[in-house]
Design a protein around this motif. Structure first.
Motif, PDB file in Angstrom:
ATOM      1  N   ARG A   1     -83.094  87.573  42.873  1.00 39.29           N
ATOM      2  CA  ARG A   1     -82.713  88.802  43.579  1.00 39.29           C
ATOM      3  C   ARG A   1     -83.036  88.700  45.069  1.00 39.29           C
ATOM      4  NH1 ARG A   1     -82.168  93.748  40.906  1.00 39.29           N
ATOM      5  NH2 ARG A   1     -82.006  94.567  43.033  1.00 39.29           N
ATOM      6  N   THR A   2     -84.159  88.094  45.411  1.00 37.44           N
ATOM      7  CA  THR A   2     -84.495  87.893  46.820  1.00 37.44           C
ATOM      8  C   THR A   2     -83.485  86.967  47.475  1.00 37.44           C
ATOM      9  OG1 THR A   2     -86.841  88.149  46.300  1.00 37.44           O
ATOM     10  CG2 THR A   2     -86.304  87.175  48.419  1.00 37.44           C
TER      11      THR A   2
ATOM     12  N   ILE B   1     -87.022  92.012  36.948  1.00 39.29           N
ATOM     13  CA  ILE B   1     -88.205  91.402  36.367  1.00 39.29           C
ATOM     14  C   ILE B   1     -88.825  90.440  37.367  1.00 39.29           C
ATOM     15  CG2 ILE B   1     -87.405  91.637  33.987  1.00 39.29           C
ATOM     16  CD1 ILE B   1     -86.438  88.742  34.071  1.00 39.29           C
ATOM     17  N   GLY B   2     -89.969  89.872  36.991  1.00 41.72           N
ATOM     18  CA  GLY B   2     -90.583  88.834  37.793  1.00 41.72           C
ATOM     19  C   GLY B   2     -91.061  89.316  39.144  1.00 41.72           C
TER      20      GLY B   2
ATOM     21  N   TRP C   1     -92.322  93.443  43.788  1.00 41.58           N
ATOM     22  CA  TRP C   1     -91.960  93.907  45.136  1.00 41.58           C
ATOM     23  C   TRP C   1     -91.375  95.316  45.089  1.00 41.58           C
ATOM     24  CZ3 TRP C   1     -87.406  95.486  47.379  1.00 41.58           C
ATOM     25  CH2 TRP C   1     -87.423  95.626  48.762  1.00 41.58           C
ATOM     26  N   LEU C   2     -90.484  95.564  44.117  1.00 43.58           N
ATOM     27  CA  LEU C   2     -89.834  96.864  44.015  1.00 43.58           C
ATOM     28  C   LEU C   2     -90.842  97.956  43.671  1.00 43.58           C
ATOM     29  CD1 LEU C   2     -86.836  97.441  44.439  1.00 43.58           C
ATOM     30  CD2 LEU C   2     -86.549  97.490  41.967  1.00 43.58           C
ATOM     31  N   ASN C   3     -91.754  97.678  42.770  1.00 47.51           N
ATOM     32  CA  ASN C   3     -92.758  98.673  42.401  1.00 47.51           C
ATOM     33  C   ASN C   3     -93.614  99.079  43.602  1.00 47.51           C
ATOM     34  OD1 ASN C   3     -92.166  98.959  39.624  1.00 47.51           O
ATOM     35  ND2 ASN C   3     -93.262  97.070  39.144  1.00 47.51           N
ATOM     36  N   GLU C   4     -93.951  98.105  44.409  1.00 49.46           N
ATOM     37  CA  GLU C   4     -94.780  98.405  45.578  1.00 49.46           C
ATOM     38  C   GLU C   4     -94.002  99.151  46.656  1.00 49.46           C
ATOM     39  OE1 GLU C   4     -97.451  96.025  48.951  1.00 49.46           O
ATOM     40  OE2 GLU C   4     -97.045  95.115  46.992  1.00 49.46           O
ATOM     41  N   ASN C   5     -92.761  98.724  46.898  1.00 52.45           N
ATOM     42  CA  ASN C   5     -92.007  99.315  47.993  1.00 52.45           C
ATOM     43  C   ASN C   5     -91.356 100.642  47.620  1.00 52.45           C
ATOM     44  OD1 ASN C   5     -91.613  97.343  50.539  1.00 52.45           O
ATOM     45  ND2 ASN C   5     -91.974  96.147  48.693  1.00 52.45           N
TER      46      ASN C   5
ATOM     47  N   ALA D   1     -91.525  95.652  34.519  1.00 49.71           N
ATOM     48  CA  ALA D   1     -90.087  95.497  34.731  1.00 49.71           C
ATOM     49  C   ALA D   1     -89.439  96.850  34.972  1.00 49.71           C
ATOM     50  CB  ALA D   1     -89.456  94.826  33.524  1.00 49.71           C
ATOM     51  N   GLN D   2     -88.315  96.844  35.674  1.00 51.65           N
ATOM     52  CA  GLN D   2     -87.553  98.060  35.928  1.00 51.65           C
ATOM     53  C   GLN D   2     -86.126  97.895  35.431  1.00 51.65           C
ATOM     54  OE1 GLN D   2     -87.667 100.058  39.686  1.00 51.65           O
ATOM     55  NE2 GLN D   2     -89.742  99.383  40.163  1.00 51.65           N
TER      56      GLN D   2
END
Length: 745
Positions: A148-149, A323-324, A329-333, A342-343
């Motif tokens: 994804r990055t 995931i992963g 990163w997504l959870n933090e931002n 996972a989201q």
């Protein structure tokens, strides 16, 4: 320690820690598709794809540059490195992966976690090979961690996230090589990438993690310590009666295996090496005749993966999992939380409707599925999301079915057949079904496929499941869902129907051909009556009440439904689909390169030609799976003319009379002609069929459309980047099961 970067064969010779022994040889694939070169490697321990991009003489150098991508299904993880010629002459640098003593061309690596710093016990799995530079080169951009990055950079406006990039460290190695490494945001997992000279040469570490290479061969090794997935072998992903395909079609069955795992099937390689609900379910429906059934089979892996990820609060199906490293990163931002949880993305509206159709196909219509229903549906739903652990699969399915029934009720009510009561995209979203790019449905809020096909098909399936006692607390659904379905089948098409008078149609096509500088014949001579099609959506951009783009989404209705009530409507629908397939672009949908998914020639506003181009992801391009679904759908409809007891798509096994279009010689012959024209085009493009999407160029000297990779086409005006195609896509492998019915020649 240095030895954890070596291939398994050398590790064994050294007496170092080795990966668990595999009972079978590794599976490998080499799929060239210039300017991309794709290599696949998998064994019982790991699976990986390596993609090398190198400019060709005719490449657009603003879109194509030297690049190495290494992608793992585990964690949807990867490495991406961009290279530039040290002499600064754009286009002069060529890179390639070559056979060597290290691998042919790839080999697996394995390292005990104790050989590196960190507190994780997961071993390092990876891949190694040899990369050749034809001249001195600079590694300018490294990305380590998540696919994804990488996609954010490749498909976005070259977006790099400092939080991720700043954690990459470069260091020199004593053997003349260099190492790039990054500790993930979970502070446990790390990704390593190293280059060492194969014979001579050197790698120099510069500022900002750049590496400089002399011309020559270098051994590259990439690995990470993240739990791997359990891959299904070709024999495990196919039914016993279909294993002959392994010998008949080793390339596609190997690709299907590479995308198939015990807990989920993955959407595509390399950009979508993770769960996508819609992709999995469409693939399973088309591959159903050959997909393995029963416990540990591929069919149950698909259904379980969808049920695991349902939003229990509203019944929505997860479109894409995160995931992963990207999940951290997504959870933090997004939430300011340190979490590796996972989201799921629930913005799509179409994914919800495939689930009951697939469940009915398997648990009601398939004999193996019927025997498995009880045990399977009693499974706890907490494997992916522990908060769902108090529910089982049957309860999750009922939550989804209730969502569909609630969405269907307003439109199905007496005298309630209004546009406002159709299914809309979710608030704040510009996408919601398979054409999920910015201009895929032209800003439309009410998609054609969802309302005219997916909703009634889901309702038919819910009725069948209810009749078979799947929803004990909702026994009324057995009749109510069928009643709803009939209204949706009969009353939705008219909202999307577009009729263009013959004279206007010829003028529009002629003008459109000039607008896009099309050098071939405009085919207006094939327009022999009013042109009829169904709009992509309602309420589009620029206050368009209908999005006036001819399209292939008729295939959903042909494949998923056998309408019974309005015979006049069915006959007209069959005929207009056939007309639009038979006619060659720009008058219709057919080209030598395949059937395009969108034709904006009949849209009067200039925005249509501008947004649906040969370089647009859902523009005048060819996708494989709509070819398969249209071919199978037309076959099913023609098959209704051969029997009085067809139950496909209805599930109530009632005797259905032969449709009226079968007795109309003109319409029947038109549909059969379209079916064969479509199959002629499919068979002429075997080389492309397993890819996600491709475009075309027109060769005036030979009066022919030529298949062309989407990634080399100029992006639409106003777009800052281009989207390349996956070399192998799950739903593009469906021609393993979808074959031509020669009785309709």
């Amino acid at each position: 320690m240095w030895w954890h970067l070596l291939p398994l064969s050398i590790l064994a010779a050294l007496g170092a820690a080795a990966a668990p022994t595999c009972s079978s040889a590794p599976s490998t694939l080499h799929l060239p598709d210039a300017p991309y070169d794709n290599f696949f490697y998998s064994d019982c321990n790991t699976a990986v794809q390596v993609v090398v991009t190198t400019p060709q003489p005719d490449s657009n150098l603003s879109l194509i540059s030297p690049r190495l991508v290494i992608a793992w299904p585990a964690g949807n993880s990867g490495v991406c490195t961009y290279f530039a010629p040290q002499n600064g002459v754009n286009g002069s640098l060529g890179i390639e992966v070559v056979n060597s003593t290290v691998g042919t061309p790839l080999a697996a690596t394995y390292g005990d976690s104790n050989t590196t710093s960190g507190n994780d016990t997961t071993p390092f799995y990876g891949v190694t090979g040899t990369i050749r530079f034809n001249s001195s080169a600079i590694l300018t951009v490294p990305i380590l961690g998540s696919i994804r990055t990488i996609r954010d950079f490749v498909e976005g406006p070259s977006l790099l996230r400092p939080q991720i990039q700043d954690s990459i460290n470069a260091s020199s190695l004593s053997n003349g090589g260099a190492l790039l490494e990054r500790l993930w945001l979970d502070n446990v997992t790390s990704t390593h990438l190293n280059f060492t000279p194969a014979t001579s040469g050197s790698v120099t570490v510069g500022k900002n993690n750049t590496l400089t290479f002399e011309a020559g061969d270098y051994i590259f090794t990439a690995q990470f310590n993240y739990p791997q997935l359990k891959q299904l072998s070709p024999a495990q992903v196919l039914t016993n009666t279909s294993t002959g395909l392994i010998q008949q079609d080793p390339e596609r069955t190997s690709a299907l295996s590479f995308l198939s795992y015990s807990t989920k099937l993955l959407a595509g390689a390399w950009r979508f090496l993770t769960y996508f609900g819609r992709d999995s379910m469409i693939s399973a429906l088309l591959l159903e005749p050959i997909l393995s059934k029963g416990e540990n089979g591929a069919m149950e892996a698909v259904i379980a993966s969808v049920l695991e990820r349902i939003n229990r609060t509203d019944g929505s199906v997860c479109h894409e999992e995160t995931i992963g490293d990207y999940a951290t990163w997504l959870n933090e931002n997004q939430y300011g939380l340190y979490s590796t949880e996972a989201q799921c993305d629930y913005k799509m509206v179409d994914s919800d409707f495939y689930l009951p159709v697939l469940m009915n196909k398997y648990f009601v219509e398939d004999p193996v599925g019927r025997t498995r229903a009880g045990a399977f549906l009693n499974t706890s739903a907490g494997a992916f999301n522990t908060s769902n652990g108090d529910l089982n699969y049957l309860q999750m399915a009922a939550i989804n079915a209730e969502r569909i029934m609630n969405l269907a009720a307003p439109f199905a009510g007496q005298s309630n057949q209004t546009k406002d009561n159709l299914v809309h995209l979710k608030d704040g979203q510009i996408v919601g079904e398979w054409r999920d790019s910015t201009y895929g449905i032209g800003g439309g809020r009410i998609p054609y496929d969802v309302n005219t096909a997916l909703m009634p098909a889901a309702l038919r399936a819910i009725a069948s499941l209810a009749r078979n006692d799947f929803f004990a607390n909702q026994t009324q659904w057995a009749e109510l869902a069928d009643e709803y379905a009939q209204v949706w089948e009969d009353e939705t098409l008219s909202f999307f129907r577009v009729t263009v008078p013959e004279s206007d149609a010829k003028q529009l096509v002629s003008s459109y051909a000039q607008t896009i500088d099309f050098t071939g014949p405009n085919k207006t001579d094939t327009i022999d009556g009013d042109v009829i099609y169904h709009a992509l959506a309602l309420d589009g951009n620029n206050n368009q009440s209908q999005v006036l783009v001819m399209n292939t989404d008729d295939c959903f209705r042909h494949f998923l439904l056998n309408t019974t009530a309005s015979q006049h409507q069915l006959t007209a629908f069959m005929n207009q689909t056939a007309n639009n397939i038979r006619r060659t672009f720009p008058a219709g949908l057919l080209t030598d390169a395949g059937m395009i998914v969108a034709n904006p020639a009949y849209g009067k506003d200039p925005v249509y030609a501008a947004n649906w181009t040969r370089g647009a992801y859902h523009g005048t391009v060819i996708w494989s799976w709509p070819l398969a679904m249209m071919a199978k759908g037309l076959e099913q409809q023609l098959g209704r003319c051969e029997t009085t007891n067809s139950s496909a798509g209805h599930s109530n096994h009632a005797r259905i009379r032969i449709p009226d279009f079968c007795q109309d010689a003109t319409v029947y012959d038109n549909v059969k002609t379209a079916y064969n024209a479509l199959w002629d085009s499919i068979e002429a493009n075997q080389a492309q069929l397993s890819q996600e999407v491709w475009s075309w160029t027109y060769d005036s000297s030979n009066d022919q459309f030529l298949p062309t990779p989407l990634g080399v086409m100029p992006p639409p005006p106003g777009s800052s980047s281009q989207t390349e195609s996956d070399i192998r896509q799950l739903w593009s492998l469906t021609f393993l099961a979808v074959t031509r019915n020669t009785s309709f020649r």
